[in-house]
Write a protein that holds these residues in place. Structure first.
Motif, short mmCIF file in Angstrom:
data_model
loop_
_atom_site.label_atom_id
_atom_site.label_comp_id
_atom_site.label_asym_id
_atom_site.label_seq_id
_atom_site.Cartn_x
_atom_site.Cartn_y
_atom_site.Cartn_z
N TYR A 81 -0.58 -6.85 -4.68
CA TYR A 81 -0.17 -8.10 -4.88
C TYR A 81 0.61 -8.72 -3.62
O TYR A 81 0.38 -9.77 -3.14
N PRO A 82 1.60 -7.89 -3.55
CA PRO A 82 2.60 -8.41 -2.51
C PRO A 82 1.71 -8.41 -0.99
O PRO A 82 2.03 -9.46 -0.26
N ILE A 83 0.84 -7.47 -0.91
CA ILE A 83 0.16 -7.31 0.36
C ILE A 83 -0.79 -8.46 0.58
O ILE A 83 -0.67 -9.21 1.53
N LEU A 332 5.77 -10.27 -7.87
CA LEU A 332 6.48 -9.55 -8.72
C LEU A 332 5.72 -9.84 -10.10
O LEU A 332 5.68 -8.97 -11.15
N TRP A 333 5.74 -11.13 -10.73
CA TRP A 333 5.33 -11.33 -11.75
C TRP A 333 3.82 -11.09 -12.08
O TRP A 333 3.58 -10.39 -13.12
N HIS A 338 0.97 -5.33 -15.07
CA HIS A 338 0.13 -3.93 -15.13
C HIS A 338 1.23 -2.91 -15.11
O HIS A 338 0.96 -1.73 -15.46
N ALA A 339 2.29 -3.37 -14.35
CA ALA A 339 3.60 -2.13 -14.24
C ALA A 339 4.88 -2.71 -14.76
O ALA A 339 5.54 -3.48 -13.67
N GLN A 341 7.63 -2.02 -15.31
CA GLN A 341 8.89 -1.34 -14.80
C GLN A 341 9.18 -1.58 -13.38
O GLN A 341 10.22 -1.13 -12.77
N THR A 342 8.32 -2.50 -12.71
CA THR A 342 8.45 -2.45 -11.49
C THR A 342 9.95 -3.42 -11.09
O THR A 342 9.84 -4.29 -11.66
N PRO A 343 10.71 -2.71 -10.10
CA PRO A 343 12.01 -3.40 -10.15
C PRO A 343 11.92 -4.66 -8.96
O PRO A 343 10.83 -4.97 -8.36
N VAL A 344 12.94 -5.55 -9.42
CA VAL A 344 12.91 -6.63 -8.31
C VAL A 344 13.19 -6.18 -6.98
O VAL A 344 14.07 -5.40 -6.68
#
Length: 542
Positions: A81-83, A332-333, A338-339, A341-344
């Motif tokens: 998603y960020p990519i 991030l949202w 689906h993950a 626990q993904t950190p900010v």
């Protein structure tokens, strides 16, 4: 100067600049561009500069293919998603903003031609980023994000470039038709690239298994794959760029399963050398063409040229900085759906991601491929693209290392921990297999060698677990039994490595390093195993 001599001079310039870069703190692209400019003063050097179409065909497919091959797949999927936010959303914003800016600054440049320039300068250059940051190790997540973005925005930028050029030449553009055509061209290009790479892969495996191919032939077929993927798509009027990317991705997925160790070692060495020269030649050719680019805009007022170059570069960099902060939260949202626990992402890493955006090989290749006849203000647009490359390289080279140090960014130990865990898991798998073989052995020399191998693996576990241990004993392979047992242990390690990869417990970078280690050990055993046969043959002849 003759063409062969000119090519030799260029290759030597790449090697010389590479050597200087290793001994200094200067990023390689900033050495290659001035070197090319100096070489342009040598009579006859312009003969080596290929025409734009040839330049694009020769350099772009292998560079994109290799980027897709080497990109860590697990990390890419985790950061998709960020990519995609950077490689699609940011590219679109850059294309639109640059197009309107150029059309406003220079009304003689049609809006579609301005969009073409925006598409040209939107892709970032992974080689330039790594050359700047290689002495300042970044967190693994940030490095993977920048590399993944560079791969996808190369493709998205060049596809947008294709449509913009068509609109500029025809004078017509339909958003609906362009969107439908984009999907057709993109999906078709991916399928064509996959098909071409699959056919070559089947051919390579078939020849290898039947004994018709050695390492050189297998490696040669992999070198043809980028061009086959690209040309297969282009011949069907699809996206050759996405074809090359898809081909590289597929080749990487098949690498560990379908490639012999000796072939993989040769391929790795050949591709490393090829990419070093190709990436170097692109920047040397940029410097070589700079006098020609300046000559093409000689009739233009210098204040307009300098102001336009600075404005376009500043807007491209500012849009990226404005984009990355809100986009990081939005991505991030999506990721946490689906993950959870993904950190900010820390704001320091977001800032560096926004600033680490030099342009390079793909920008130059696309700019030079602008049609020479009939394209409005072609020389001016090539000048602006070249200026953006130089300015972003200089700005990043001068400020990015200092920014990273100022923000206190450091490399994390994620890859190191995965490497140690994988080494331990592989050694444990080999020990289990060797102990099972030990239970079935009766000959004293077999049991002795097996036990020594088990002790070797146990010492390796001790080293990677951080405990002090003596150096691994170097055992001279005097008997065929020892060689077969070593192969037994390596085979068990390979099975365990495939399990770790299948369950996505380690990254592609760790897998590639471990495969390289296993390949070296297995090729060494093959070499030792051939020595007794040769000695026996010589004895028989005597």
């Amino acid at each position: 100067m003759s063409l062969p001599l000119a090519i030799l001079v260029l290759l030597f310039a790449v090697l010389a600049c590479g050597a200087v870069s290793r001994r200094s703190a200067m990023p390689l692209p900033l050495l290659l561009i001035p070197a090319g400019t100096l070489l342009a003063l040598v009579p006859g050097m312009h003969a080596v500069a290929p025409d734009p179409e040839t330049f694009f065909l020769v350099f772009v497919p292998p560079l994109l293919f290799a980027d897709a091959w080497l990109i860590p797949k697990r990390e890419f999927l985790n950061l998709r998603y960020p990519i995609l936010g950077l490689a699609l959303g940011l590219v679109l914003c850059t294309v639109l903003a640059t197009g309107y800016l150029v059309h406003w600054l220079i009304p003689s440049v049609p809006l579609a031609a301005g969009f073409a320039l925006g598409a040209v300068i939107s892709p970032t250059d992974a080689v330039a980023v790594s050359s700047i940051t290689e002495r300042l190790r970044l967190p693994a997540r940030l490095t993977h994000l920048l590399n993944g973005e560079s791969l996808i925005n190369d493709a998205s930028g060049l596809v947008a470039f294709r449509f913009s050029v068509a609109a500029a030449l025809t004078g017509s553009f339909s958003a609906g038709a362009a969107a439908a055509n984009f999907v057709l061209v993109a999906v078709g290009g991916v399928l064509a690239g996959l098909a071409a790479t699959w056919v070559l892969g089947r051919l390579r495996r078939g020849l290898s298994h039947r004994g018709w191919a050695d390492e050189s032939i297998s490696t040669g077929l992999t070198l043809l794959a980028p061009y086959a993927s690209y040309l297969a798509a282009e011949s069907l009027h699809l996206s050759g760029v996405l074809g090359a990317v898809a081909g590289g991705w597929y080749a990487a997925m098949q690498e560990a399963r379908d490639t012999k160790p000796s072939e993989r070692l040769v391929m790795l060495n050949v591709w490393q050398l090829l990419l070093f020269f190709f990436n170097g030649l692109v920047f040397v050719l940029l410097g070589l063409r700079l006098p020609e680019v300046l000559e093409g805009v000689a009739g233009q007022p210098w204040p307009m040229l300098a102001g336009g170059a600075l404005a376009i570069t500043a807007v491209a960099m500012l849009i990226r900085l404005v984009w990355v902060f809100p986009a990081s939260r939005a991505m991030l949202w999506l990721t946490r759906r689906h993950a959870p626990q993904t950190p900010v992402p820390p704001w320091r890493q977001v800032l560096v991601a926004g600033w680490a955006a030099p342009r390079g090989a793909i920008t130059l290749a696309a700019a030079l491929s602008l049609p020479a006849g009939g394209f409005p203000e072609r020389e001016l647009l090539v000048f602006y693209a070249s200026a953006v490359i130089v300015l972003t390289l200089v700005v990043n080279a001068l400020t990015l290392p200092a920014l990273i140090r100022r923000l206190g960014l450091r490399a994390d130990d994620v890859q190191l921990r995965e490497m140690r865990s994988a080494h331990v898991a592989l050694a444990q798998a080999a020990i289990r297999r060797l102990r099972a073989a030990l239970d079935l052995q009766h000959a004293e020399h077999e049991m002795r060698y097996t036990q020594r191998l088990i002790e070797d693996y146990e010492r390796r576990i001790g080293r990677h677990c951080g405990r002090s241990a003596e150096e691994a004993m170097r055992i001279a392979p005097e008997f065929e039994t020892e060689i077969s047992l070593r192969r037994l242990g390596i085979a068990a390690e390979r099975r365990e490595l495939r399990r770790l990869r299948r369950e996505a417990l380690i990254s592609d970078e760790v897998i590639r390093d471990l495969l390289h280690d296993l390949d070296l050990r297995e090729v060494g055993l093959d070499s030792v195993a051939r020595q007794p046969s040769a000695a026996s043959a010589r004895a028989a002849e005597a």
